[in-house]
Each structure stands twice: as structure tokens, then as C-alpha cells.
Design a protein around this motif. Sequence first.
Motif, short mmCIF file in Angstrom:
data_model
loop_
_atom_site.label_atom_id
_atom_site.label_comp_id
_atom_site.label_asym_id
_atom_site.label_seq_id
_atom_site.Cartn_x
_atom_site.Cartn_y
_atom_site.Cartn_z
N GLN A 1 -3.66 1.14 -8.78
CA GLN A 1 -2.50 1.31 -7.91
C GLN A 1 -2.93 1.93 -6.60
OE1 GLN A 1 0.63 3.68 -9.67
NE2 GLN A 1 0.54 2.48 -11.55
N CYS A 2 -2.36 1.43 -5.54
CA CYS A 2 -2.62 1.99 -4.22
C CYS A 2 -2.13 3.44 -4.17
CB CYS A 2 -1.92 1.15 -3.17
SG CYS A 2 -2.03 1.85 -1.52
N VAL A 3 -2.99 4.35 -3.69
CA VAL A 3 -2.60 5.75 -3.67
C VAL A 3 -1.56 6.03 -2.59
CG1 VAL A 3 -4.80 6.58 -4.58
CG2 VAL A 3 -4.47 6.47 -2.11
N ASP A 4 -1.42 5.11 -1.67
CA ASP A 4 -0.45 5.33 -0.60
C ASP A 4 0.91 4.72 -0.92
OD1 ASP A 4 -2.24 6.75 0.82
OD2 ASP A 4 -2.63 5.24 2.35
N CYS A 5 0.92 3.45 -1.34
CA CYS A 5 2.22 2.79 -1.52
C CYS A 5 2.50 2.44 -2.98
CB CYS A 5 2.30 1.54 -0.64
SG CYS A 5 1.26 0.20 -1.22
N SER A 6 1.55 2.76 -3.87
CA SER A 6 1.71 2.50 -5.31
C SER A 6 1.76 1.02 -5.69
CB SER A 6 2.96 3.18 -5.87
OG SER A 6 2.87 4.56 -5.65
N ARG B 1 -6.99 2.16 -2.01
CA ARG B 1 -5.83 1.60 -1.30
C ARG B 1 -5.80 0.08 -1.32
NH1 ARG B 1 -7.92 5.58 1.49
NH2 ARG B 1 -6.62 7.41 1.72
N CYS B 2 -4.59 -0.44 -1.20
CA CYS B 2 -4.44 -1.88 -1.01
C CYS B 2 -4.88 -2.24 0.41
CB CYS B 2 -3.00 -2.30 -1.25
SG CYS B 2 -1.83 -1.73 0.00
N VAL B 3 -5.03 -3.51 0.65
CA VAL B 3 -5.55 -3.96 1.94
C VAL B 3 -4.70 -3.44 3.10
CG1 VAL B 3 -6.18 -5.97 3.32
CG2 VAL B 3 -6.45 -6.03 0.85
N GLU B 4 -3.40 -3.51 2.95
CA GLU B 4 -2.51 -3.11 4.03
C GLU B 4 -2.66 -1.62 4.37
OE1 GLU B 4 -0.76 -5.03 6.04
OE2 GLU B 4 -1.79 -6.59 4.91
N CYS B 5 -2.65 -0.80 3.33
CA CYS B 5 -2.76 0.64 3.56
C CYS B 5 -4.14 1.01 4.08
CB CYS B 5 -2.45 1.41 2.29
SG CYS B 5 -0.73 1.22 1.77
N GLU B 6 -5.15 0.26 3.62
CA GLU B 6 -6.50 0.53 4.08
C GLU B 6 -6.58 0.32 5.59
OE1 GLU B 6 -8.99 1.70 2.14
OE2 GLU B 6 -10.23 1.86 3.93
ZN LIG Z 1 -0.83 0.34 -0.29
#
Ligand SMILES: [Zn+2]
Length: 137
Positions: free
Chosen positions: A87-92, A108-113
Motif C-alpha cells: 500500500q502506498c504510504v501516502d494515499c493508501s 509509494r505509488c507512481v503518482e505519489c512518488e
Molecule cells: Zn499514492
Amino acid sequence: MNMQEMEKYRDKLLEQRTSHIKEYRLTRNSMVDDVQTPGELSNVPSHNADADSEGFIPSAAMVSVQGEILREIDDALGRIDQGIYGQCVDCSAEISRSRLDALPHTPRCVECEKQHETVVGDTDAIEETTQYSPDES
Ligand SMILES: [Zn+2]
């Protein structure tokens, strides 16, 4: 992500951790020399999904990159223990399997990265202020 999958990634992470620690030490030790070919080590598994396989980064930068990756690997192992790995630590959101396969330690997912890189720029000081505290265990 189910436990079986997490265990698979745990193995991967532990493997990478071992090779990164070796490389980290080697890089640090070789900073006085002019050794620029850590890729020639026969006992290091191929890990060149990372961007450092070409256009080799100078050793000082390598050390900090390696240290950063090691920290992320440890964090990722911690997330496996907590059952929240993947799970992305920023947006889950769930991080895509292809991304995890290439970078098992990514938090992180690509977007949050993308956003993270924009925000962080060339400093990693923000790392201290973005402690992730999961509210489920
Ligand atoms: Zn994310």
C-alpha cells in the motif's frame, strides 16, 4: 495483498538488502580508490532495475543512494510485518505489482512518488518529518 505474496516480496527484499549492504560497504571503501564497477561482483544478484546501471553516479552520491535504499528496504520489511505492504504510504492505494517487482522497497505509488520527488528535491531531510504511522496493525 495476501500473506503468501508478501512473503515472496519479503524474500526479495531480504535478498536485495544483503546485496545493498555489501555494495554500500564496497562503495564506501572504494571512495578512496577509483573503483567504478560494483556490477562486476559475481555474488551480487542482478538488481539493475534501478537507474544506476548506466551513467554511473559518483561514489559519494552512490553511498547516500545506497543508504537511502537500505532504509527503504527496512521500512518495507516493517510494512510486511504490519501486513500493510504493497500500500502506498501516502494515499493508501495499492502499488502496482509491476512497480513492486521492479522496486520492492518502494513506499509509494507512481503518482505519489512523482509528487514526493518534486517536494523533496535534492534533500532527504523531509524523511524525518514524514513518519508514517499506520492506524491499524
Ligand atoms: Zn499514492
